[in-house]
Design a protein around this motif. Sequence first.
Motif, PDB file in Angstrom:
ATOM      1  N   TYR A 146      82.448  78.527  57.672  1.00 58.54           N
ATOM      2  CA  TYR A 146      83.712  78.772  57.317  1.00 58.54           C
ATOM      3  C   TYR A 146      84.425  77.478  56.907  1.00 58.54           C
ATOM      4  CZ  TYR A 146      88.579  80.291  57.396  1.00 58.54           C
ATOM      5  OH  TYR A 146      89.835  80.585  57.047  1.00 58.54           O
ATOM      6  N   SER A 147      84.860  77.301  55.886  1.00 57.41           N
ATOM      7  CA  SER A 147      85.600  75.962  55.386  1.00 57.41           C
ATOM      8  C   SER A 147      86.749  76.491  54.612  1.00 57.41           C
ATOM      9  CB  SER A 147      84.661  74.958  54.677  1.00 57.41           C
ATOM     10  OG  SER A 147      85.249  73.863  54.245  1.00 57.41           O
ATOM     11  N   ASP A 148      87.985  76.755  55.214  1.00 56.68           N
ATOM     12  CA  ASP A 148      89.031  77.124  54.662  1.00 56.68           C
ATOM     13  C   ASP A 148      88.821  78.699  54.185  1.00 56.68           C
ATOM     14  OD1 ASP A 148      90.226  74.769  54.714  1.00 56.68           O
ATOM     15  OD2 ASP A 148      89.725  74.193  52.673  1.00 56.68           O
ATOM     16  N   VAL A 149      87.477  79.313  53.644  1.00 64.73           N
ATOM     17  CA  VAL A 149      87.244  80.567  53.295  1.00 64.73           C
ATOM     18  C   VAL A 149      85.815  80.540  53.720  1.00 64.73           C
ATOM     19  CG1 VAL A 149      88.951  80.886  51.545  1.00 64.73           C
ATOM     20  CG2 VAL A 149      86.656  79.785  51.058  1.00 64.73           C
ATOM     21  N   SER A 150      85.188  81.846  54.004  1.00 62.54           N
ATOM     22  CA  SER A 150      83.762  81.980  54.139  1.00 62.54           C
ATOM     23  C   SER A 150      83.122  81.551  52.979  1.00 62.54           C
ATOM     24  CB  SER A 150      83.553  83.254  54.455  1.00 62.54           C
ATOM     25  OG  SER A 150      84.093  83.697  55.906  1.00 62.54           O
ATOM     26  N   ARG A 151      81.831  80.800  53.521  1.00 60.56           N
ATOM     27  CA  ARG A 151      81.037  80.411  52.358  1.00 60.56           C
ATOM     28  C   ARG A 151      79.712  80.662  52.556  1.00 60.56           C
ATOM     29  NH1 ARG A 151      84.108  77.024  48.874  1.00 60.56           N
ATOM     30  NH2 ARG A 151      86.095  75.980  49.916  1.00 60.56           N
ATOM     31  N   THR A 152      78.739  80.881  51.476  1.00 60.91           N
ATOM     32  CA  THR A 152      77.397  81.231  51.639  1.00 60.91           C
ATOM     33  C   THR A 152      77.015  79.905  50.440  1.00 60.91           C
ATOM     34  OG1 THR A 152      77.526  83.310  52.011  1.00 60.91           O
ATOM     35  CG2 THR A 152      75.316  82.619  51.308  1.00 60.91           C
ATOM     36  N   GLU A 153      75.747  79.237  51.227  1.00 60.96           N
ATOM     37  CA  GLU A 153      75.245  78.019  50.560  1.00 60.96           C
ATOM     38  C   GLU A 153      73.675  78.478  50.331  1.00 60.96           C
ATOM     39  OE1 GLU A 153      74.381  73.540  51.008  1.00 60.96           O
ATOM     40  OE2 GLU A 153      76.440  74.130  51.471  1.00 60.96           O
TER      41      GLU A 153
END
Length: 117
Positions: free
Chosen positions: A11-18
């Motif tokens: 989570y970095s301001d919004v949930s993210r998938t990398e």
Amino acid sequence: MGNWVVIAEYYSDVSRTEFICRGLETKDQALKTLRAALHTYVPTKHIVEKRRHVYRFADQETYLVVIKGKLTEWECTLRIAELVSDSADPAVAERARMDDCEAKAAGGPQDRTPPGC
């Protein structure tokens, strides 16, 4: 091309998938790549790492990585995933379905064929 990937979720301001690695041929390759990434993966955010904690979940295929920086603490989940459907390649779903049927059949005697097999 393989169907296995290693991903980081955070989570970095919004949930993210990398995606850390794509196109791995087997689950074992994916797990090996995952375990190698536990101590080397760095987030896209610029963190000066002072300490890293790695926690393994009970499924043995998911890890929580906590990186303590100079000013902040950053957490992400690293895990593997298998591609089971691709609208551009229907054969992917068929292979995944067949793998599921083989896994169910290997579980022991059954009175009937599993649904979809």
